[in-house]
Design a protein around this motif. Sequence first.
Motif, PDB file in Angstrom:
ATOM      1  N   GLU A   1       1.395   5.640  -1.269  1.00 57.82           N
ATOM      2  CA  GLU A   1       0.815   6.907  -1.702  1.00 57.82           C
ATOM      3  C   GLU A   1       1.671   7.421  -2.850  1.00 57.82           C
ATOM      4  O   GLU A   1       2.897   7.292  -2.817  1.00 57.82           O
TER       5      GLU A   1
ATOM      6  N   GLU B   1       0.860  -1.183   0.000  1.00 53.71           N
ATOM      7  CA  GLU B   1       0.000   0.000   0.000  1.00 53.71           C
ATOM      8  C   GLU B   1       0.898   1.236   0.000  1.00 53.71           C
ATOM      9  O   GLU B   1       1.727   1.397   0.896  1.00 53.71           O
TER      10      GLU B   1
ATOM     11  N   ARG C   1      -3.859   7.013  -3.377  1.00 47.48           N
ATOM     12  CA  ARG C   1      -3.386   5.775  -2.762  1.00 47.48           C
ATOM     13  C   ARG C   1      -3.365   4.701  -3.837  1.00 47.48           C
ATOM     14  O   ARG C   1      -4.212   4.683  -4.732  1.00 47.48           O
ATOM     15  N   GLY C   2      -2.407   3.813  -3.714  1.00 51.29           N
ATOM     16  CA  GLY C   2      -2.301   2.737  -4.681  1.00 51.29           C
ATOM     17  C   GLY C   2      -1.822   1.460  -4.035  1.00 51.29           C
ATOM     18  O   GLY C   2      -1.426   1.439  -2.866  1.00 51.29           O
ATOM     19  N   ARG C   3      -1.881   0.413  -4.821  1.00 51.26           N
ATOM     20  CA  ARG C   3      -1.371  -0.896  -4.400  1.00 51.26           C
ATOM     21  C   ARG C   3      -0.331  -1.310  -5.435  1.00 51.26           C
ATOM     22  O   ARG C   3      -0.612  -1.333  -6.635  1.00 51.26           O
TER      23      ARG C   3
ATOM     24  N   GLU D   1      -1.424   0.323  -9.050  1.00 52.39           N
ATOM     25  CA  GLU D   1      -2.788   0.587  -9.464  1.00 52.39           C
ATOM     26  C   GLU D   1      -3.496   1.333  -8.359  1.00 52.39           C
ATOM     27  O   GLU D   1      -3.238   1.095  -7.176  1.00 52.39           O
ATOM     28  N   ARG D   2      -4.386   2.225  -8.744  1.00 51.86           N
ATOM     29  CA  ARG D   2      -5.133   3.005  -7.744  1.00 51.86           C
ATOM     30  C   ARG D   2      -5.903   2.078  -6.822  1.00 51.86           C
ATOM     31  O   ARG D   2      -6.469   1.090  -7.265  1.00 51.86           O
ATOM     32  N   ALA D   3      -5.934   2.460  -5.551  1.00 44.88           N
ATOM     33  CA  ALA D   3      -6.654   1.658  -4.555  1.00 44.88           C
ATOM     34  C   ALA D   3      -8.134   1.927  -4.665  1.00 44.88           C
ATOM     35  O   ALA D   3      -8.567   2.969  -5.100  1.00 44.88           O
TER      36      ALA D   3
END
Length: 148
Positions: A95, A93, A104-106, A146-148
């Motif tokens: 930013e 996780e 936020r992304g993963r 990828e966007r959370a």
Amino acid sequence: MAAPEQGETIEESPVGWVAEHVRRYVATDGAEGDRYQDYDALLVTTRGRRSGILRRTALYYGRDGGDRIVLVASNGGAAAHPNWYLNLAADPEVEVQVGAERFRGRARTVSGEERSRLFELMTKVFPRYAGYQRDTDREIPVVVIERA
């Protein structure tokens, strides 16, 4: 990465020129620093895998499709992975700040054919990545956020 707690600080890279780049990027809300030496740059914040401290660094990036951010954990061709990569491998996780936009992304490390395709894409974004791969025995990780 858990959301930063109120008042929690973010430490910049310990590398002086990178820290200065990050400070300028943050101070201008991305108006300065989103291009660095003629390449697109973003900020990524990870949580330290041992310390738990938020850490922010500037990196060159590419895009795969509209929203997928691609990073290369080259560490300049060094034998070891960069700390930012070790941190996001432990806690995916993150930013991200691209210009003034924050989200936020993963993150995930890609492999196989996807890695080959994206590494080739990234050598077009920043040609030195090809030389960095030749300079090291490790397979340089390619990361997609990828966007959370």
